[in-house]
Design an enzyme around this catalytic site. Sequence first.
Site, PDB file in Angstrom:
ATOM      1  N   ARG A  88       0.805  -1.272  -0.036  1.00  0.00           N
ATOM      2  CA  ARG A  88       0.001   0.100  -0.071  1.00  0.00           C
ATOM      3  C   ARG A  88       0.881   1.340  -0.029  1.00  0.00           C
ATOM      4  NH1 ARG A  88      -4.791  -2.406   2.384  1.00  0.00           N
ATOM      5  NH2 ARG A  88      -6.480  -0.570   2.747  1.00  0.00           N
ATOM      6  N   ARG A 155     -17.903  -3.055  10.262  1.00  0.00           N
ATOM      7  CA  ARG A 155     -16.491  -2.921  10.521  1.00  0.00           C
ATOM      8  C   ARG A 155     -16.438  -1.456  11.343  1.00  0.00           C
ATOM      9  NH1 ARG A 155     -12.784  -4.439   5.862  1.00  0.00           N
ATOM     10  NH2 ARG A 155     -11.851  -2.348   6.332  1.00  0.00           N
TER      11      ARG A 155
HETATM   12  P1  AP5 Z   1      -8.407  -3.497   4.315  1.00  0.00           P
HETATM   13  O1  AP5 Z   1      -9.306  -4.371   5.059  1.00  0.00           O
HETATM   14  O2  AP5 Z   1      -7.438  -3.884   3.387  1.00  0.00           O
HETATM   15  O3  AP5 Z   1      -9.386  -2.303   3.849  1.00  0.00           O
HETATM   16  P2  AP5 Z   1      -9.634  -1.391   2.381  1.00  0.00           P
HETATM   17  O4  AP5 Z   1      -8.517  -1.352   1.695  1.00  0.00           O
HETATM   18  O5  AP5 Z   1     -10.031  -0.042   2.906  1.00  0.00           O
HETATM   19  O6  AP5 Z   1     -10.487  -2.478   1.600  1.00  0.00           O
HETATM   20  P3  AP5 Z   1     -11.691  -2.569   2.312  1.00  0.00           P
HETATM   21  O7  AP5 Z   1     -11.810  -3.999   2.819  1.00  0.00           O
HETATM   22  O8  AP5 Z   1     -12.603  -1.723   2.807  1.00  0.00           O
HETATM   23  O9  AP5 Z   1     -12.692  -2.975   0.794  1.00  0.00           O
HETATM   24  P4  AP5 Z   1     -12.535  -3.994  -0.317  1.00  0.00           P
HETATM   25  O10 AP5 Z   1     -11.826  -3.205  -1.545  1.00  0.00           O
HETATM   26  O11 AP5 Z   1     -12.023  -5.169   0.048  1.00  0.00           O
HETATM   27  O12 AP5 Z   1     -14.145  -4.237  -0.846  1.00  0.00           O
HETATM   28  P5  AP5 Z   1     -15.172  -5.170  -0.484  1.00  0.00           P
HETATM   29  O13 AP5 Z   1     -14.980  -6.281  -1.268  1.00  0.00           O
HETATM   30  O14 AP5 Z   1     -15.259  -5.675   1.120  1.00  0.00           O
HETATM   31  O15 AP5 Z   1      -7.687  -2.531   5.535  1.00  0.00           O
HETATM   32  C1  AP5 Z   1      -8.314  -1.998   6.601  1.00  0.00           C
HETATM   33  C2  AP5 Z   1      -7.089  -1.169   7.448  1.00  0.00           C
HETATM   34  O16 AP5 Z   1      -6.042  -2.069   7.534  1.00  0.00           O
HETATM   35  C3  AP5 Z   1      -6.526  -0.112   6.436  1.00  0.00           C
HETATM   36  O17 AP5 Z   1      -7.290   1.209   6.535  1.00  0.00           O
HETATM   37  C4  AP5 Z   1      -5.170   0.159   7.174  1.00  0.00           C
HETATM   38  O18 AP5 Z   1      -5.501   0.714   8.637  1.00  0.00           O
HETATM   39  C5  AP5 Z   1      -4.901  -1.252   7.810  1.00  0.00           C
HETATM   40  N1  AP5 Z   1      -4.002  -2.006   6.385  1.00  0.00           N
HETATM   41  C6  AP5 Z   1      -4.331  -3.147   5.725  1.00  0.00           C
HETATM   42  N2  AP5 Z   1      -3.383  -3.045   5.059  1.00  0.00           N
HETATM   43  C7  AP5 Z   1      -2.514  -2.403   5.219  1.00  0.00           C
HETATM   44  C8  AP5 Z   1      -1.134  -2.125   4.698  1.00  0.00           C
HETATM   45  N3  AP5 Z   1      -0.627  -3.002   3.694  1.00  0.00           N
HETATM   46  N4  AP5 Z   1      -0.419  -1.241   5.061  1.00  0.00           N
HETATM   47  C9  AP5 Z   1      -0.608  -0.446   6.134  1.00  0.00           C
HETATM   48  N5  AP5 Z   1      -1.942  -0.709   6.716  1.00  0.00           N
HETATM   49  C10 AP5 Z   1      -2.806  -1.544   6.355  1.00  0.00           C
HETATM   50  O19 AP5 Z   1     -16.641  -4.404  -0.645  1.00  0.00           O
HETATM   51  C11 AP5 Z   1     -17.072  -3.340  -0.241  1.00  0.00           C
HETATM   52  C12 AP5 Z   1     -18.625  -3.344  -0.278  1.00  0.00           C
HETATM   53  O20 AP5 Z   1     -19.032  -3.035  -1.450  1.00  0.00           O
HETATM   54  C13 AP5 Z   1     -19.164  -4.849   0.235  1.00  0.00           C
HETATM   55  O21 AP5 Z   1     -20.559  -4.317   1.088  1.00  0.00           O
HETATM   56  C14 AP5 Z   1     -19.616  -5.406  -0.957  1.00  0.00           C
HETATM   57  O22 AP5 Z   1     -20.465  -6.356  -0.693  1.00  0.00           O
HETATM   58  C15 AP5 Z   1     -19.730  -4.266  -1.982  1.00  0.00           C
HETATM   59  N6  AP5 Z   1     -19.458  -4.813  -3.367  1.00  0.00           N
HETATM   60  C16 AP5 Z   1     -18.317  -5.474  -3.702  1.00  0.00           C
HETATM   61  N7  AP5 Z   1     -18.384  -5.404  -5.165  1.00  0.00           N
HETATM   62  C17 AP5 Z   1     -19.299  -4.562  -5.608  1.00  0.00           C
HETATM   63  C18 AP5 Z   1     -19.899  -4.446  -6.822  1.00  0.00           C
HETATM   64  N8  AP5 Z   1     -19.176  -4.766  -7.859  1.00  0.00           N
HETATM   65  N9  AP5 Z   1     -21.007  -3.510  -6.985  1.00  0.00           N
HETATM   66  C19 AP5 Z   1     -21.675  -3.197  -5.707  1.00  0.00           C
HETATM   67  N10 AP5 Z   1     -21.318  -3.347  -4.352  1.00  0.00           N
HETATM   68  C20 AP5 Z   1     -19.884  -4.279  -4.379  1.00  0.00           C
END
Ligand code: AP5
Length: 210
Positions: A88, A155
């Site tokens: 990231r 979350r």
């Molecule tokens: P992390 O868990 O990695 O969160 P993120 O990158 O913010 O990503 P999300 O999990 O929020 O979203 P996603 O892209 O996986 O979407 P999802 O499939 O769930 O990290 C959390 C925290 O940990 C960070 O903020 C940081 O603090 C820390 N961290 C983690 N890795 C780190 C690193 N490498 N370095 C430093 N800090 C780190 O989908 C989201 C929603 O949308 C769901 O409800 C889903 O059902 C819906 N959805 C999915 N696809 C679609 C679609 N095509 N159409 C409509 N709705 C959809």
Amino acid sequence: MRIIFIGPPGAGKGTQAARIVERYGIPHISTGDMLRAAVKAGTELGNTAKRYMNEGKLVPDDVIIGLVRERIAQGDASEGFLLDGFPRTIPQAEALGMALRADDVELDAVLLLEVPDALIVERITGRRQDPETGEIYHIRFNPPPDDIADRVVQRDDDTVEAVKQRLEAYHRQTAPLVPFYQDRDLLIRVDGVGTPDEVTERIVEELEAL
Ligand code: AP5
């Protein structure tokens, strides 16, 4: 196959990763999931990470790099993996490159899931997760079945304030990975707008063409 998913928070990385690892039989390595497990277990790492996560900030590079190095050294990752949410930052990408070179292996592709900021807040604030299976739902786009509707949880970092901060962190610290991997001929852009099935189809098409 060694691939990375990058993209803004809520782009659908976790949703798509679950489908792709099942299809290709590779481990899903999500730093977000690893950190949430540490928070739940109340470990020292979890206690450090919790504060950053709830404020929508990135956890410091040294913490996360050690965690991923240990994970990719495990036997199940020797033939391939899907990294979701790592790297990231540029220092994380450089550390990963060094670790892979030391093992004499290479990345196959970095898939960038592109979703405009305007759609992100609704995706994230509507997200719910089944704590028993880890399955991801959305109150509007993919509602949980009735029999588990009262056990799904939101979350702690899925608040409007934290999402704004996470998006800011994405643009400032993670977006520089786009030119970084483009220069190395590894970047593949995938349109993340559409139904989850449509997005999966686009990803599979790209992976099959590798
Ligand atoms: P992390 O868990 O990695 O969160 P993120 O990158 O913010 O990503 P999300 O999990 O929020 O979203 P996603 O892209 O996986 O979407 P999802 O499939 O769930 O990290 C959390 C925290 O940990 C960070 O903020 C940081 O603090 C820390 N961290 C983690 N890795 C780190 C690193 N490498 N370095 C430093 N800090 C780190 O989908 C989201 C929603 O949308 C769901 O409800 C889903 O059902 C819906 N959805 C999915 N696809 C679609 C679609 N095509 N159409 C409509 N709705 C959809």
